[in-house]
Design an enzyme around this catalytic site. Sequence first.
Site, PDB file in Angstrom:
ATOM      1  N   THR A  80      37.855  54.295  31.802  1.00 52.30           N
ATOM      2  CA  THR A  80      36.569  54.549  31.133  1.00 52.30           C
ATOM      3  C   THR A  80      35.425  54.735  32.115  1.00 52.30           C
ATOM      4  O   THR A  80      34.528  55.547  31.889  1.00 52.30           O
ATOM      5  CB  THR A  80      36.239  53.368  30.177  1.00 52.30           C
ATOM      6  OG1 THR A  80      37.249  53.319  29.183  1.00 52.30           O
ATOM      7  CG2 THR A  80      34.892  53.542  29.516  1.00 52.30           C
TER       8      THR A  80
ATOM      9  N   ASP B 210      43.827  58.084  32.125  1.00 53.09           N
ATOM     10  CA  ASP B 210      43.608  56.956  31.222  1.00 53.09           C
ATOM     11  C   ASP B 210      44.706  55.983  31.597  1.00 53.09           C
ATOM     12  O   ASP B 210      45.876  56.377  31.706  1.00 53.09           O
ATOM     13  CB  ASP B 210      43.769  57.423  29.763  1.00 53.09           C
ATOM     14  CG  ASP B 210      43.449  56.315  28.774  1.00 53.09           C
ATOM     15  OD1 ASP B 210      44.087  55.247  28.857  1.00 53.09           O
ATOM     16  OD2 ASP B 210      42.561  56.510  27.928  1.00 53.09           O
ATOM     17  N   SER B 211      44.388  54.723  31.809  1.00 56.46           N
ATOM     18  CA  SER B 211      45.397  53.827  32.387  1.00 56.46           C
ATOM     19  C   SER B 211      46.577  53.578  31.455  1.00 56.46           C
ATOM     20  O   SER B 211      47.592  53.041  31.879  1.00 56.46           O
ATOM     21  CB  SER B 211      44.757  52.507  32.826  1.00 56.46           C
ATOM     22  OG  SER B 211      44.483  51.685  31.717  1.00 56.46           O
ATOM     23  N   SER B 212      46.458  53.994  30.190  1.00 58.60           N
ATOM     24  CA  SER B 212      47.620  53.900  29.299  1.00 58.60           C
ATOM     25  C   SER B 212      48.749  54.780  29.822  1.00 58.60           C
ATOM     26  O   SER B 212      49.910  54.587  29.457  1.00 58.60           O
ATOM     27  CB  SER B 212      47.253  54.367  27.890  1.00 58.60           C
ATOM     28  OG  SER B 212      46.081  53.756  27.470  1.00 58.60           O
TER      29      SER B 212
ATOM     30  N   THR C 221      40.849  49.756  31.861  1.00 59.33           N
ATOM     31  CA  THR C 221      41.067  48.333  31.566  1.00 59.33           C
ATOM     32  C   THR C 221      42.396  48.080  30.849  1.00 59.33           C
ATOM     33  O   THR C 221      42.932  46.983  30.917  1.00 59.33           O
ATOM     34  CB  THR C 221      39.920  47.761  30.703  1.00 59.33           C
ATOM     35  OG1 THR C 221      39.846  48.495  29.482  1.00 59.33           O
ATOM     36  CG2 THR C 221      38.599  47.822  31.427  1.00 59.33           C
ATOM     37  N   ASP C 222      42.904  49.118  30.148  1.00 60.17           N
ATOM     38  CA  ASP C 222      44.067  48.864  29.283  1.00 60.17           C
ATOM     39  C   ASP C 222      45.270  48.302  30.040  1.00 60.17           C
ATOM     40  O   ASP C 222      45.959  47.420  29.544  1.00 60.17           O
ATOM     41  CB  ASP C 222      44.481  50.152  28.547  1.00 60.17           C
ATOM     42  CG  ASP C 222      43.479  50.519  27.457  1.00 60.17           C
ATOM     43  OD1 ASP C 222      42.669  49.650  27.083  1.00 60.17           O
ATOM     44  OD2 ASP C 222      43.514  51.668  26.979  1.00 60.17           O
TER      45      ASP C 222
ATOM     46  N   THR D 178      55.791  32.890  27.355  1.00 57.38           N
ATOM     47  CA  THR D 178      55.273  32.428  26.061  1.00 57.38           C
ATOM     48  C   THR D 178      54.232  33.404  25.515  1.00 57.38           C
ATOM     49  O   THR D 178      53.528  34.060  26.274  1.00 57.38           O
ATOM     50  CB  THR D 178      54.647  31.016  26.165  1.00 57.38           C
ATOM     51  OG1 THR D 178      54.005  30.702  24.924  1.00 57.38           O
ATOM     52  CG2 THR D 178      53.643  30.893  27.292  1.00 57.38           C
ATOM     53  N   GLN D 179      54.170  33.447  24.177  1.00 59.96           N
ATOM     54  CA  GLN D 179      53.131  34.270  23.535  1.00 59.96           C
ATOM     55  C   GLN D 179      51.769  33.589  23.605  1.00 59.96           C
ATOM     56  O   GLN D 179      50.751  34.216  23.338  1.00 59.96           O
ATOM     57  CB  GLN D 179      53.481  34.476  22.052  1.00 59.96           C
ATOM     58  CG  GLN D 179      54.748  35.253  21.851  1.00 59.96           C
ATOM     59  CD  GLN D 179      55.182  35.307  20.394  1.00 59.96           C
ATOM     60  OE1 GLN D 179      54.403  35.018  19.480  1.00 59.96           O
ATOM     61  NE2 GLN D 179      56.415  35.694  20.165  1.00 59.96           N
ATOM     62  N   CYS D 180      51.759  32.296  23.916  1.00 60.62           N
ATOM     63  CA  CYS D 180      50.473  31.584  23.996  1.00 60.62           C
ATOM     64  C   CYS D 180      49.720  32.036  25.245  1.00 60.62           C
ATOM     65  O   CYS D 180      50.304  32.064  26.333  1.00 60.62           O
ATOM     66  CB  CYS D 180      50.693  30.082  24.124  1.00 60.62           C
ATOM     67  SG  CYS D 180      51.553  29.379  22.733  1.00 60.62           S
TER      68      CYS D 180
END
Length: 333
Positions: free
Chosen positions: A12, A57-59, A89-90, A270-272
Amino acid sequence: MSSVLMINTGGTICMTRSENGYCPDRTAFREALSEMPELRSPDMPRWDVLDAEPLLDSSNMTVDDWNRLGSLVADNYDRYDGFVILHGTDTMAYTASALSFMFEELGKPVILTGSQIPLCELRSDGKDNLITSLLIAGSGRVREVCIYFGGELLRGNRAVKYSADGFIAFKSPNCPALASAGIDIRYSDSLLLPPPSGTFRLQRLERNPIGVIKVFPGIQFELFGSIMTESLRGVVIETFGAGNIPTSAAALLPIMEKAFKNGTVVVVCTQCPQGTVTLGAYETSSALKNAGAVSGGNMTTEAAVAKLYYLLSKNYDTRTVCALMEQGLRGER
Ligand code: ASP
């Protein structure tokens, strides 16, 4: 006076609006740079800018782009005191993690930054992100790959993208900020990685086939059986809490056995956002442990993915990859 190489990969910060949405615009970005008198201040390090080809685009970042970026730093390593990498940032946390492993014996600052609003637009957060990143890169205080964003300097392989639209876009929930930029830039020296003991080297990454599986209630593990082939070199399982999976769905075990037989490295994260995996703490994680999965501890999924690419590219045997996965190599766990 120190010197910094700024490498623009896109994102961006260097975009303008097109009829299909934001996309990189080299000319507008260079113009915006030339309109920043701060960059010519005597308090700034001397800097040069180099565009990666193509701007992305970093994607769209791939392992090949990480290798090209790594080479740009390695080829210029002796000529500059520090590096600023402008990046979308992605996937910035993935790139920062990957570079942290690729740069062996790193002795200079490599600071990734970007913005949520393009540099050429009103209210861009890119201005401070860029100026402060240049100052940090020129200071010689850190010798690691970091993300500077929204007033904080974070260890790159500890960071996650946290906000899709806020100016504080990154957090590193399992590691305090390495520095905070208020009126002064205050470093937490005790947290910084020590100077390297050897000579800087670049480890390029291979495009090893790896995967990420996020566990959710009702997951039908048997659906993943077909990807557990000999060509899958590693998989990160994002589990609940401290490494737990639904054991009532016994279907995971045959899949794990297949992975084990094929030499696929299974890493449990972990997803946390905060806290650590402790395999065996609950019955619901013992199955993973007994089947030979390795604990990702408190590594982010981004760091685990990058570390898998890195260790597999070193051509270690599976046992060594598993052992190193459970050790901290660059402060990533
Ligand atoms: N899509 C953009 C990118 O990652 C988002 C950003 O830079 O903030 O390149």
